[in-house]
Design a protein around this motif. Structure first.
Motif, PDB file in Angstrom:
ATOM      1  N   MET A 225       0.878  -1.377   0.248  1.00 16.76           N
ATOM      2  CA  MET A 225      -0.122   0.126  -0.698  1.00 16.76           C
ATOM      3  C   MET A 225       0.782   1.191   0.436  1.00 16.76           C
ATOM      4  SD  MET A 225      -2.657   1.395   2.775  1.00 16.76           S
ATOM      5  CE  MET A 225      -1.475   1.503   4.062  1.00 16.76           C
ATOM      6  N   LYS A 226       0.664   2.573  -0.874  1.00 16.33           N
ATOM      7  CA  LYS A 226       1.209   3.742  -1.193  1.00 16.33           C
ATOM      8  C   LYS A 226       0.390   4.296   0.330  1.00 16.33           C
ATOM      9  CE  LYS A 226       1.686   3.318  -5.619  1.00 16.33           C
ATOM     10  NZ  LYS A 226       0.814   4.159  -7.193  1.00 16.33           N
ATOM     11  N   GLN A 227       1.641   4.983   1.334  1.00 13.35           N
ATOM     12  CA  GLN A 227       1.751   5.697   2.457  1.00 13.35           C
ATOM     13  C   GLN A 227       1.431   6.838   1.086  1.00 13.35           C
ATOM     14  OE1 GLN A 227       0.884   4.254   5.172  1.00 13.35           O
ATOM     15  NE2 GLN A 227       1.816   2.604   4.300  1.00 13.35           N
ATOM     16  N   LEU A 228       0.666   7.653   2.120  1.00 12.66           N
ATOM     17  CA  LEU A 228      -0.547   8.670   1.502  1.00 12.66           C
ATOM     18  C   LEU A 228      -0.051  10.233   2.532  1.00 12.66           C
ATOM     19  CD1 LEU A 228      -3.711   8.085  -0.041  1.00 12.66           C
ATOM     20  CD2 LEU A 228      -1.954   8.609  -1.487  1.00 12.66           C
ATOM     21  N   SER A 229       1.226  10.630   2.838  1.00 13.68           N
ATOM     22  CA  SER A 229       1.871  12.071   2.826  1.00 13.68           C
ATOM     23  C   SER A 229       0.756  12.925   3.208  1.00 13.68           C
ATOM     24  CB  SER A 229       2.989  12.300   3.513  1.00 13.68           C
ATOM     25  OG  SER A 229       2.537  12.819   1.546  1.00 13.68           O
ATOM     26  N   MET A 230      -0.518  13.337   2.143  1.00 22.56           N
ATOM     27  CA  MET A 230      -1.123  14.271   1.848  1.00 22.56           C
ATOM     28  C   MET A 230      -2.451  13.739   2.912  1.00 22.56           C
ATOM     29  SD  MET A 230      -3.061  13.035  -1.392  1.00 22.56           S
ATOM     30  CE  MET A 230      -4.725  13.699  -1.225  1.00 22.56           C
ATOM     31  N   MET A 231      -2.587  12.449   3.812  1.00 20.48           N
ATOM     32  CA  MET A 231      -3.801  12.172   4.438  1.00 20.48           C
ATOM     33  C   MET A 231      -3.574  13.172   6.272  1.00 20.48           C
ATOM     34  SD  MET A 231      -6.355  11.911   2.557  1.00 20.48           S
ATOM     35  CE  MET A 231      -6.754  11.450   1.328  1.00 20.48           C
ATOM     36  N   GLU A 232      -1.806  12.987   6.329  1.00 15.11           N
ATOM     37  CA  GLU A 232      -1.612  13.451   7.624  1.00 15.11           C
ATOM     38  C   GLU A 232      -2.444  14.510   8.011  1.00 15.11           C
ATOM     39  OE1 GLU A 232       2.566  12.784   8.114  1.00 15.11           O
ATOM     40  OE2 GLU A 232       2.662  10.501   7.117  1.00 15.11           O
ATOM     41  N   HIS A 233      -2.405  14.263   8.934  1.00 15.03           N
ATOM     42  CA  HIS A 233      -3.512  15.718   9.809  1.00 15.03           C
ATOM     43  C   HIS A 233      -4.574  16.452   9.055  1.00 15.03           C
ATOM     44  CE1 HIS A 233      -0.106  14.450  12.689  1.00 15.03           C
ATOM     45  NE2 HIS A 233       0.521  14.611  11.423  1.00 15.03           N
ATOM     46  N   LYS A 234      -5.353  15.409   8.012  1.00 16.49           N
ATOM     47  CA  LYS A 234      -5.621  15.820   7.120  1.00 16.49           C
ATOM     48  C   LYS A 234      -7.621  16.322   8.040  1.00 16.49           C
ATOM     49  CE  LYS A 234      -7.351  16.397   2.328  1.00 16.49           C
ATOM     50  NZ  LYS A 234      -6.045  17.069   1.738  1.00 16.49           N
ATOM     51  N   LYS A 235      -8.300  16.916   7.800  1.00 17.75           N
ATOM     52  CA  LYS A 235      -9.673  16.234   8.654  1.00 17.75           C
ATOM     53  C   LYS A 235     -10.564  15.785   7.549  1.00 17.75           C
ATOM     54  CE  LYS A 235     -11.236  18.517  11.629  1.00 17.75           C
ATOM     55  NZ  LYS A 235     -12.425  18.923  12.923  1.00 17.75           N
ATOM     56  N   VAL A 236     -10.916  14.764   7.310  1.00 12.23           N
ATOM     57  CA  VAL A 236     -11.623  14.486   6.884  1.00 12.23           C
ATOM     58  C   VAL A 236     -13.202  13.702   7.589  1.00 12.23           C
ATOM     59  CG1 VAL A 236     -11.244  11.938   4.616  1.00 12.23           C
ATOM     60  CG2 VAL A 236      -9.805  13.506   5.504  1.00 12.23           C
ATOM     61  N   LEU A 237     -14.287  14.094   6.657  1.00 11.40           N
ATOM     62  CA  LEU A 237     -15.595  13.527   6.981  1.00 11.40           C
ATOM     63  C   LEU A 237     -15.978  12.395   6.317  1.00 11.40           C
ATOM     64  CD1 LEU A 237     -18.198  13.643   8.594  1.00 11.40           C
ATOM     65  CD2 LEU A 237     -18.946  15.126   6.362  1.00 11.40           C
ATOM     66  N   VAL A 238     -16.575  11.207   6.802  1.00 15.74           N
ATOM     67  CA  VAL A 238     -16.557  10.087   6.280  1.00 15.74           C
ATOM     68  C   VAL A 238     -18.312  10.199   6.164  1.00 15.74           C
ATOM     69  CG1 VAL A 238     -16.646   7.489   5.895  1.00 15.74           C
ATOM     70  CG2 VAL A 238     -15.104   8.787   6.568  1.00 15.74           C
ATOM     71  N   LEU A 239     -18.919  10.733   4.861  1.00 14.97           N
ATOM     72  CA  LEU A 239     -20.446  10.406   5.084  1.00 14.97           C
ATOM     73  C   LEU A 239     -21.307   9.229   4.763  1.00 14.97           C
ATOM     74  CD1 LEU A 239     -22.675  12.611   5.426  1.00 14.97           C
ATOM     75  CD2 LEU A 239     -22.904  12.989   3.304  1.00 14.97           C
ATOM     76  N   GLY A 240     -21.576   8.352   5.506  1.00 10.56           N
ATOM     77  CA  GLY A 240     -22.979   7.213   5.457  1.00 10.56           C
ATOM     78  C   GLY A 240     -21.831   5.687   5.337  1.00 10.56           C
ATOM     79  N   LEU A 241     -22.531   5.138   6.802  1.00  2.31           N
ATOM     80  CA  LEU A 241     -21.507   4.172   6.990  1.00  2.31           C
ATOM     81  C   LEU A 241     -21.265   2.817   5.618  1.00  2.31           C
ATOM     82  CD1 LEU A 241     -21.253   3.941  10.576  1.00  2.31           C
ATOM     83  CD2 LEU A 241     -19.225   4.583   9.059  1.00  2.31           C
ATOM     84  N   ALA A 242     -22.314   2.387   6.303  1.00  2.00           N
ATOM     85  CA  ALA A 242     -22.317   0.534   5.592  1.00  2.00           C
ATOM     86  C   ALA A 242     -20.900   0.354   5.510  1.00  2.00           C
ATOM     87  CB  ALA A 242     -22.749   0.913   4.245  1.00  2.00           C
TER      88      ALA A 242
END
Length: 454
Positions: free
Chosen positions: A1-18
């Motif tokens: 898996m590629k490590q995405l440095s762009m995601m570190e400490h990024k505020k992300v909203l996941v909308l809807g589960l399933a």
């Protein structure tokens, strides 16, 4: 898996589960993002949210707060089924916050290339068939997407020498930004999901996203027999591989009554194909074309084609009962799919049909109703389908309250040599949570037919 440095400490909203929301939230958490999950199901009933909270992920359940994006989110990952007129999605777009589906996330982390398959009909069969062919060919494929396994979960463990064969819906494809499959397959385009997309044009544009980011190092396999798909294909930057069942072609892949041809040269005999129906021939051509581009051995293709009898709930052969063949096509949630199923058989048919009433016409079925001598109708559209069947000259029309009651009634109407076919031409949501449940109950009832007495 590629490590995405762009995601570190990024505020992300996941909308809807399933499944897709849970997988995306867990992956983003591993990548170092600050993840918040918002789901409409109340927390006390929401097992998935409870598990995510235990992992240290913030959860907001029971409603979608209108001011949620004031928290400073930089990215929204939404469940594909959530429409774009959702208050939070609309607000995110207005604020310029990217809105993705987890397919985009899967692409960004994957070490393996993707084969993406979309279309109004046939994508599941094509995806499964291609996966089986590549597996037989020793190419170590993985299978993901709308077919059941979440793409980002598969991508986490994918290695560079593998390939991820991915079924993609228009809902998923609307939420991509850079996703670029090495090979894209577009099976067809028929009117569907207009309640979600608004117009046929927007639906087509969503499907076109499968090739929108491709370049000359990639391939687009497309249905050249459909003018609308062919016209979209002209706007792709990928190498174009058309498929056609109308004539032998020196471009792409084609077929006549005897052979399958690659760029005009015969490669496989038609009589090796186990799947019934003209619509499945199109699926076979698309899958074989992709396998050829992946350098899969021809003998492995032939071996799979001779044994592959279909996908569960998609013109699936269930059993032979008292010299009647019984097929489960519960996935036929629109008239185009049912039309393809009816056209696949030359025998007399007892048709089980009906379901959610979206107000659509059944007229597209009229040219293929000649072999239907009896029908059992159920669900919200029972009355309308009965009227339509009567106008087509169907001899026997019987009402049933549900699938379990419909099966023995269909058996009673059938004769030796008949096909008993569940192909509802309607969605299942008036009576069942999904088409799989409807199909499973059909199979169960068919297997209980031995207890039925004429």
């Amino acid at each position: 898996m590629k490590q995405l440095s762009m995601m570190e400490h990024k505020k992300v909203l996941v909308l809807g589960l399933a499944k897709s929301g849970v997988a995306a939230a867990e992956l983003l958490h591993k990548l170092g993002a600050f993840v918040t999950v918002n789901d409409a199901k109340p927390f006390e009933e929401n097992v998935e949210a409870q598990k995510l909270l235990q992992q240290g992920i913030t959860v907001i359940c029971g409603h979608h707060p209108g001011n949620l994006l004031d928290e400073g989110f930089e990215l929204v990952i939404k469940n594909p089924g959530i429409p774009y007129n959702n208050i939070i999605v609309e607000d995110a777009i207005k604020r310029g916050i990217p809105v993705w589906t987890e397919v985009e996330l899967a692409y960004l982390i994957s070490e393996a290339p993707f084969i993406g398959i979309t279309g109004s009909n046939g994508k599941t069969t094509t995806t499964t068939l291609l996966y089986e062919i590549l597996q037989q060919g020793g190419l170590k494929p993985l299978i993901a997407g709308n077919i059941g396994t979440v793409a980002c979960t598969v991508a986490e463990s994918a290695e560079a020498d593998q390939v991820i064969v991915t079924e993609l819906s228009s809902f998923q494809l609307m939420g991509i930004e850079t996703f670029k499959p090495k090979i894209a397959i577009w099976t067809n385009l028929y009117e569907a999901h207009i309640d979600y997309h608004g117009t046929m044009k927007e639906y087509g544009e969503a499907k076109f996203n499968i090739t929108r980011n491709q370049d000359s190092s990639d391939y687009l396999i497309y249905n050249a027999d459909q003018e609308v798909v062919a016209s979209y294909a002209e706007n792709s930057n990928a190498k174009l591989i058309p498929f056609t069942t109308k004539a032998v072609s020196k471009e792409g892949i084609s077929a006549d009554e005897d052979m399958i041809y690659w760029k005009g040269a015969p490669i496989l005999k038609r009589d090796t194909i186990a799947l019934p129906g003209a619509h499945n021939l199109e699926n076979v051509l698309a899958a074989v074309a992709a396998a050829i581009l992946m350098d899969c051995p021809k003998e492995k293709m032939a071996s799979v084609l001779s044994s592959f009898a279909g996908v569960r709930h998609r013109t699936q052969f269930v059993r032979e009962w008292r010299k009647r063949k019984v097929y489960n096509d519960s996935k036929a949630t629109n008239t185009l799919a049912t039309r393809s199923a009816l056209a696949a058989f030359n025998q007399p048919i007892v048709l089980l049909a009906g379901g959610l009433d979206r107000g659509h016409s059944f007229e597209e079925l009229r040219p293929v109703m000649a072999n239907v001598h009896a029908t059992v109708v159920f669900g919200q559209t029972a009355e309308r389908f009965a009227d339509f069947a009567k106008s087509c000259g169907v001899e026997s029309i019987v009402y049933a309250t549900d699938i379990q009651e419909a099966v023995p009634k269909a058996a009673q109407l059938s004769n030796e040599g008949d096909v008993i076919l569940l192909s509802p031409a309607c969605a299942s949501w008036d009576q069942y949570p999904n088409f799989e449940t409807r199909g499973d109950l059909f199979i169960q009832s068919v297997m209980e037919l031995d207890e039925y007495k004429d």
